[in-house]
Design an enzyme around this catalytic site. Structure first.
Site, PDB file in Angstrom:
ATOM      1  N   PHE A  62      -2.800 -19.513  -6.544  1.00 16.63           N
ATOM      2  CA  PHE A  62      -2.106 -18.289  -6.374  1.00 16.63           C
ATOM      3  C   PHE A  62      -1.004 -18.316  -5.370  1.00 16.63           C
ATOM      4  CE2 PHE A  62      -6.616 -17.197  -8.043  1.00 16.63           C
ATOM      5  CZ  PHE A  62      -6.227 -16.189  -8.770  1.00 16.63           C
ATOM      6  N   ASN A 122       9.058 -23.336  -1.434  1.00 12.68           N
ATOM      7  CA  ASN A 122       7.741 -22.738  -1.269  1.00 12.68           C
ATOM      8  C   ASN A 122       6.877 -22.707  -2.730  1.00 12.68           C
ATOM      9  OD1 ASN A 122       5.607 -21.388   0.679  1.00 12.68           O
ATOM     10  ND2 ASN A 122       5.329 -20.276  -1.053  1.00 12.68           N
ATOM     11  N   THR A 170       4.215 -14.869 -14.110  1.00 11.00           N
ATOM     12  CA  THR A 170       4.573 -13.722 -14.073  1.00 11.00           C
ATOM     13  C   THR A 170       5.499 -12.937 -15.187  1.00 11.00           C
ATOM     14  OG1 THR A 170       6.012 -12.208 -12.807  1.00 11.00           O
ATOM     15  CG2 THR A 170       6.508 -14.443 -12.586  1.00 11.00           C
ATOM     16  N   TYR A 209      12.880 -15.646  -8.031  1.00 14.44           N
ATOM     17  CA  TYR A 209      11.233 -15.500  -8.034  1.00 14.44           C
ATOM     18  C   TYR A 209      10.775 -15.999  -9.345  1.00 14.44           C
ATOM     19  CZ  TYR A 209       6.642 -13.577  -8.551  1.00 14.44           C
ATOM     20  OH  TYR A 209       5.298 -13.526  -9.156  1.00 14.44           O
ATOM     21  N   PHE A 233       1.435  -8.850 -15.477  1.00 10.22           N
ATOM     22  CA  PHE A 233       2.320  -7.843 -15.377  1.00 10.22           C
ATOM     23  C   PHE A 233       2.075  -7.367 -14.053  1.00 10.22           C
ATOM     24  CE2 PHE A 233       4.893  -7.909 -19.290  1.00 10.22           C
ATOM     25  CZ  PHE A 233       4.343  -8.961 -19.717  1.00 10.22           C
ATOM     26  N   LEU A 263       5.040  -1.043  -5.538  1.00 13.74           N
ATOM     27  CA  LEU A 263       5.205   0.321  -5.722  1.00 13.74           C
ATOM     28  C   LEU A 263       3.931   1.066  -5.487  1.00 13.74           C
ATOM     29  CD1 LEU A 263       7.056   2.529  -6.849  1.00 13.74           C
ATOM     30  CD2 LEU A 263       5.790   2.186  -8.968  1.00 13.74           C
ATOM     31  N   ARG A 267       6.783  -0.279 -15.821  1.00 14.08           N
ATOM     32  CA  ARG A 267       5.918  -1.492 -15.788  1.00 14.08           C
ATOM     33  C   ARG A 267       4.727  -1.058 -16.178  1.00 14.08           C
ATOM     34  NH1 ARG A 267      10.233  -2.898 -14.564  1.00 14.08           N
ATOM     35  NH2 ARG A 267      10.947  -4.426 -12.772  1.00 14.08           N
ATOM     36  N   GLY A 312      17.820  -7.695  -9.363  1.00 17.78           N
ATOM     37  CA  GLY A 312      16.868  -8.508 -10.060  1.00 17.78           C
ATOM     38  C   GLY A 312      15.915  -7.642 -10.838  1.00 17.78           C
TER      39      GLY A 312
HETATM   40  N1  LIG Z   1       1.024  -8.901  -7.387  1.00 17.59           N
HETATM   41  C1  LIG Z   1       1.510  -9.017  -8.486  1.00 17.59           C
HETATM   42  O1  LIG Z   1       1.869  -8.073  -9.171  1.00 17.59           O
HETATM   43  C2  LIG Z   1       1.706 -10.263  -9.162  1.00 17.59           C
HETATM   44  C3  LIG Z   1       2.270 -10.271 -10.462  1.00 17.59           C
HETATM   45  C4  LIG Z   1       2.317 -11.334 -11.163  1.00 17.59           C
HETATM   46  C5  LIG Z   1       2.238 -12.624 -10.445  1.00 17.59           C
HETATM   47  N2  LIG Z   1       1.736 -12.691  -9.392  1.00 17.59           N
HETATM   48  C6  LIG Z   1       1.380 -13.968  -8.616  1.00 17.59           C
HETATM   49  O2  LIG Z   1       0.094 -13.872  -8.344  1.00 17.59           O
HETATM   50  C7  LIG Z   1      -0.207 -14.617  -7.232  1.00 17.59           C
HETATM   51  C8  LIG Z   1      -0.788 -13.891  -6.082  1.00 17.59           C
HETATM   52  O3  LIG Z   1      -0.085 -12.641  -5.849  1.00 17.59           O
HETATM   53  P1  LIG Z   1      -0.492 -11.840  -4.547  1.00 17.59           P
HETATM   54  O4  LIG Z   1       0.025 -10.538  -4.975  1.00 17.59           O
HETATM   55  O5  LIG Z   1      -1.874 -11.878  -4.402  1.00 17.59           O
HETATM   56  O6  LIG Z   1       0.289 -12.284  -3.559  1.00 17.59           O
HETATM   57  P2  LIG Z   1      -0.267 -12.619  -1.829  1.00 17.59           P
HETATM   58  O7  LIG Z   1       1.079 -12.659  -1.222  1.00 17.59           O
HETATM   59  O8  LIG Z   1      -0.867 -11.314  -1.519  1.00 17.59           O
HETATM   60  O9  LIG Z   1      -0.966 -13.815  -1.840  1.00 17.59           O
HETATM   61  C9  LIG Z   1      -0.393 -15.186  -1.856  1.00 17.59           C
HETATM   62  C10 LIG Z   1      -1.197 -15.868  -0.773  1.00 17.59           C
HETATM   63  O10 LIG Z   1      -0.550 -17.227  -0.991  1.00 17.59           O
HETATM   64  C11 LIG Z   1      -0.367 -17.738   0.432  1.00 17.59           C
HETATM   65  N3  LIG Z   1       0.525 -18.688   0.311  1.00 17.59           N
HETATM   66  C12 LIG Z   1       1.919 -18.596   0.284  1.00 17.59           C
HETATM   67  N4  LIG Z   1       2.665 -19.602   0.061  1.00 17.59           N
HETATM   68  C13 LIG Z   1       1.584 -20.328   0.650  1.00 17.59           C
HETATM   69  C14 LIG Z   1       1.949 -21.989   0.880  1.00 17.59           C
HETATM   70  N5  LIG Z   1       2.970 -22.532   1.001  1.00 17.59           N
HETATM   71  N6  LIG Z   1       0.654 -22.638   1.396  1.00 17.59           N
HETATM   72  C15 LIG Z   1      -0.472 -21.977   1.420  1.00 17.59           C
HETATM   73  N7  LIG Z   1      -0.757 -20.908   1.205  1.00 17.59           N
HETATM   74  C16 LIG Z   1       0.430 -20.131   0.695  1.00 17.59           C
HETATM   75  C17 LIG Z   1      -0.283 -16.164   1.136  1.00 17.59           C
HETATM   76  O11 LIG Z   1      -0.611 -16.574   2.536  1.00 17.59           O
HETATM   77  C18 LIG Z   1      -1.042 -15.329   0.518  1.00 17.59           C
HETATM   78  O12 LIG Z   1      -2.414 -15.403   0.971  1.00 17.59           O
HETATM   79  C19 LIG Z   1       1.285 -15.307  -6.814  1.00 17.59           C
HETATM   80  O13 LIG Z   1       1.691 -16.497  -7.347  1.00 17.59           O
HETATM   81  C20 LIG Z   1       2.186 -14.256  -7.493  1.00 17.59           C
HETATM   82  O14 LIG Z   1       3.487 -14.850  -7.735  1.00 17.59           O
HETATM   83  C21 LIG Z   1       1.388 -11.671  -8.559  1.00 17.59           C
HETATM   84  O1  LIG Z   2       8.768   1.004  -2.502  1.00 12.14           O
HETATM   85  C1  LIG Z   2       9.152   0.694  -3.911  1.00 12.14           C
HETATM   86  C2  LIG Z   2       8.642  -0.318  -4.503  1.00 12.14           C
HETATM   87  C3  LIG Z   2       8.908  -0.837  -5.687  1.00 12.14           C
HETATM   88  N1  LIG Z   2       9.761  -0.033  -6.504  1.00 12.14           N
HETATM   89  C4  LIG Z   2      10.252  -0.256  -7.677  1.00 12.14           C
HETATM   90  O2  LIG Z   2       9.077  -0.089  -8.656  1.00 12.14           O
HETATM   91  C5  LIG Z   2       9.133  -1.320  -9.585  1.00 12.14           C
HETATM   92  C6  LIG Z   2       7.692  -2.216  -9.511  1.00 12.14           C
HETATM   93  O3  LIG Z   2       8.178  -2.956  -8.233  1.00 12.14           O
HETATM   94  P1  LIG Z   2       6.940  -3.906  -7.561  1.00 12.14           P
HETATM   95  O4  LIG Z   2       5.722  -3.147  -7.377  1.00 12.14           O
HETATM   96  O5  LIG Z   2       7.796  -4.558  -6.218  1.00 12.14           O
HETATM   97  O6  LIG Z   2       6.876  -4.993  -8.836  1.00 12.14           O
HETATM   98  P2  LIG Z   2       7.742  -5.928  -9.492  1.00 12.14           P
HETATM   99  O7  LIG Z   2       8.985  -6.172  -8.568  1.00 12.14           O
HETATM  100  O8  LIG Z   2       7.772  -5.281 -10.905  1.00 12.14           O
HETATM  101  O9  LIG Z   2       7.138  -7.325  -9.218  1.00 12.14           O
HETATM  102  C7  LIG Z   2       5.602  -7.487  -9.131  1.00 12.14           C
HETATM  103  O10 LIG Z   2       5.239  -7.714 -10.499  1.00 12.14           O
HETATM  104  C8  LIG Z   2       5.748  -8.771 -10.909  1.00 12.14           C
HETATM  105  C9  LIG Z   2       5.439  -8.822 -12.543  1.00 12.14           C
HETATM  106  O11 LIG Z   2       6.089  -7.933 -13.170  1.00 12.14           O
HETATM  107  C10 LIG Z   2       5.327 -10.106 -10.068  1.00 12.14           C
HETATM  108  O12 LIG Z   2       5.498 -11.148 -10.588  1.00 12.14           O
HETATM  109  C11 LIG Z   2       5.751  -9.875  -8.972  1.00 12.14           C
HETATM  110  O13 LIG Z   2       5.118 -10.739  -8.025  1.00 12.14           O
HETATM  111  C12 LIG Z   2       5.450  -8.599  -8.150  1.00 12.14           C
HETATM  112  O14 LIG Z   2       5.745  -8.087  -7.231  1.00 12.14           O
HETATM  113  C13 LIG Z   2      10.372  -1.987  -9.435  1.00 12.14           C
HETATM  114  O15 LIG Z   2      11.392  -1.325 -10.408  1.00 12.14           O
HETATM  115  C14 LIG Z   2      10.740  -1.506  -8.066  1.00 12.14           C
HETATM  116  O16 LIG Z   2      12.310  -1.718  -7.901  1.00 12.14           O
HETATM  117  C15 LIG Z   2      10.426   1.009  -5.919  1.00 12.14           C
HETATM  118  O17 LIG Z   2      11.230   1.766  -6.433  1.00 12.14           O
HETATM  119  N2  LIG Z   2      10.056   1.534  -4.549  1.00 12.14           N
END
Ligand SMILES: NC(=O)c1ccc[n+]([C@@H]2O[C@H](COP(=O)([O-])OP(=O)(O)OC[C@H]3O[C@@H](n4cnc5c(N)ncnc54)[C@H](O)[C@@H]3O)[C@@H](O)[C@H]2O)c1
Ligand SMILES: O=c1ccn([C@@H]2O[C@H](COP(=O)(O)OP(=O)(O)O[C@H]3O[C@H](CO)[C@@H](O)[C@H](O)[C@H]3O)[C@@H](O)[C@H]2O)c(=O)[nH]1
Length: 348
Positions: A91, A110, A135, A159, A187, A208, A239, A302
């Site tokens: 993750f 990273n 993602t 990203y 998603f 969001l 989304r 983006g």
């Molecule tokens: N949150 C979303 O909506 C979403 C959507 C699609 C994909 N993802 C993917 O899911 C994964 C987890 O997302 P999340 O929302 O839990 O993010 P998060 O930032 O909460 O968790 C990521 C964790 O990885 C650790 N980390 C980052 N870089 C590191 C490194 N170089 N070495 C060791 N640890 C490191 C951070 O400290 C953090 O605890 C990510 O890979 C993200 O790209 C998230």
């Molecule tokens: O304060 C905010 C936060 C977000 N947004 C918008 O809300 C939508 C969703 O944004 P966000 O919650 O940041 O999610 P994403 O940009 O869609 O990205 C998330 O969802 C992706 C998968 O769709 C993952 O890969 C990413 O890690 C995760 O950050 C986007 O249009 C943003 O521009 C706003 O308008 N205001």
């Protein structure tokens, strides 16, 4: 999985030993929910996290938390020398779409170099199973209403491209080195564990749903909406929000799937329902019973206009069923967490 007989030679009783799983990024938002599900099912779990975004308090005290960085190859070598892992959940990444546009160097180092280091360490230790967090952002603007795995991947931001590159690396490593992998393209992860013990706590918060709830709580003056001139129902981005525990449950199914299926596999994880930002805001007003102030800002570079999943493959091949597909229920679990977070920038 390891199967042992209690009496060698005579198969009297089969004891099923649970696998040892490394969770990279297990102190983060999704990773900590994964760790909880693994612990509940008696897996042997080790967390590796540099705590750049993670919270040590989100990891159960029974689970070893090794603070280390994927960019530190010595730390990785030590980790794999000290533990014999059956599989890795990966993750750990930098995750903010907007930030990746202005700081692509940090994202490529990273997410790409870090993952290559992890794969090197796995190969040296003969660990051949990995589940990778990919993602929806690998796809770019959709050509069909729902995005299936066969959809072209034309990511709009660095990203998403870091994740797409790693998907391609995993396919090549499967072919050349026999590494088995599952890439899950989540998603939009949202919500929190209904226990209220763990939840989303990023610093700064860019997502969001938490930003809406922070505005509802007065922790932010208002929600900034990034553009209302997209080609969507009301002009704001659409989304597909999926509960964080439903993402974690797919990962459990992936372990058995990799046992039965060599090679590299990918699955899209979403609920198949798109919500605009305004619709999420309205749902949050209903859940919280509060009027949530907002203003319209320019587009965030983006961003795709719409990202909605077709998750039929995960349902068919993994037997995966999301248990909390309802947007208001998802927001409710997040709201329960955000009103009294146990760690992170808004705790206490
Ligand atoms: N949150 C979303 O909506 C979403 C959507 C699609 C994909 N993802 C993917 O899911 C994964 C987890 O997302 P999340 O929302 O839990 O993010 P998060 O930032 O909460 O968790 C990521 C964790 O990885 C650790 N980390 C980052 N870089 C590191 C490194 N170089 N070495 C060791 N640890 C490191 C951070 O400290 C953090 O605890 C990510 O890979 C993200 O790209 C998230
Ligand atoms: O304060 C905010 C936060 C977000 N947004 C918008 O809300 C939508 C969703 O944004 P966000 O919650 O940041 O999610 P994403 O940009 O869609 O990205 C998330 O969802 C992706 C998968 O769709 C993952 O890969 C990413 O890690 C995760 O950050 C986007 O249009 C943003 O521009 C706003 O308008 N205001």
């Amino acid at each position: 999985m390891l199967y042992l007989t209690s009496r060698p030679g005579k198969i009297k009783r089969i004891i099923k030993l649970k696998s040892k799983i490394l969770v990279c990024g297990g102190a983060g938002y999704i990773g900590s929910h994964m760790v909880r599900q693994l612990v509940e099912r008696s897996y042997d779990v080790v967390v590796f996290d540099n705590l750049s975004q993670g919270n040590a308090a989100s990891v159960p005290s029974t689970v070893p938390l090794i603070e280390g960085d994927l960019l530190n190859t010595d730390a990785l070598a030590r980790l794999f020398a000290e533990h014999r892992f059956d599989a890795v959940y990966h993750f750990a990444a930098l995750i903010a779409v907007g930030e990746s546009v202005v700081a692509p160097d940090i994202y490529y180092r990273n997410n790409v170099v870090g993952t290559l280091n992890l794969l090197d360490a796995m190969r040296k230790a003969d660990v051949d199973r990995i589940v990778f967090s990919s993602t929806a952002a690998t796809f770019g603007n959709p050509q069909t209403a729902l995005i299936a795995e066969s959809h072209p991947q034309n990511s709009l931001n660095p990203y998403g491209r870091t994740k797409l590159m790693m998907e391609q690396v995993l396919a090549d490593y499967g072919h050349a080195f026999g590494i088995r992998s599952v890439c899950f393209r989540y998603f939009n992860a949202a919500g929190a564990d209904p226990s209220g013990e763990i939840g989303e706590a990023h610093e700064p918060e860019t997502h969001l749903v938490p930003n809406i709830l922070l505005a509802a709580l007065g922790e932010r003056d208002m929600l900034d909406i990034n553009g209302n001139d997209y080609d969507t129902r009301d002009g704001t981005c659409t989304r597909d929000y999926i509960h964080v525990n439903d993402i974690a449950s797919a990962h459990l199914a992936a372990l058995d799937y990799m046992d039965a299926n060599p090679g590299a596999h990918d699955f899209n994880l979403g609920n198949g329902n798109g919500f605009t930002i305004m619709e999420v805001l309205e749902a949050a007003e209903k859940v919280t019973g509060r009027k949530i102030p907002y203003r319209i800002k320019p587009r965030r570079e983006g961003d795709a206009a719409t990202l909605v999943a077709d998750s039929s493959r995960a349902k068919t091949l993994l037997g995966w069923t999301p248990e909390m597909p309802d947007i208001e229920m998802i927001i409710k679990t997040a709201w329960d967490w955000h009103q009294a977070p146990k760690y992170g920038p808004y705790a206490g």
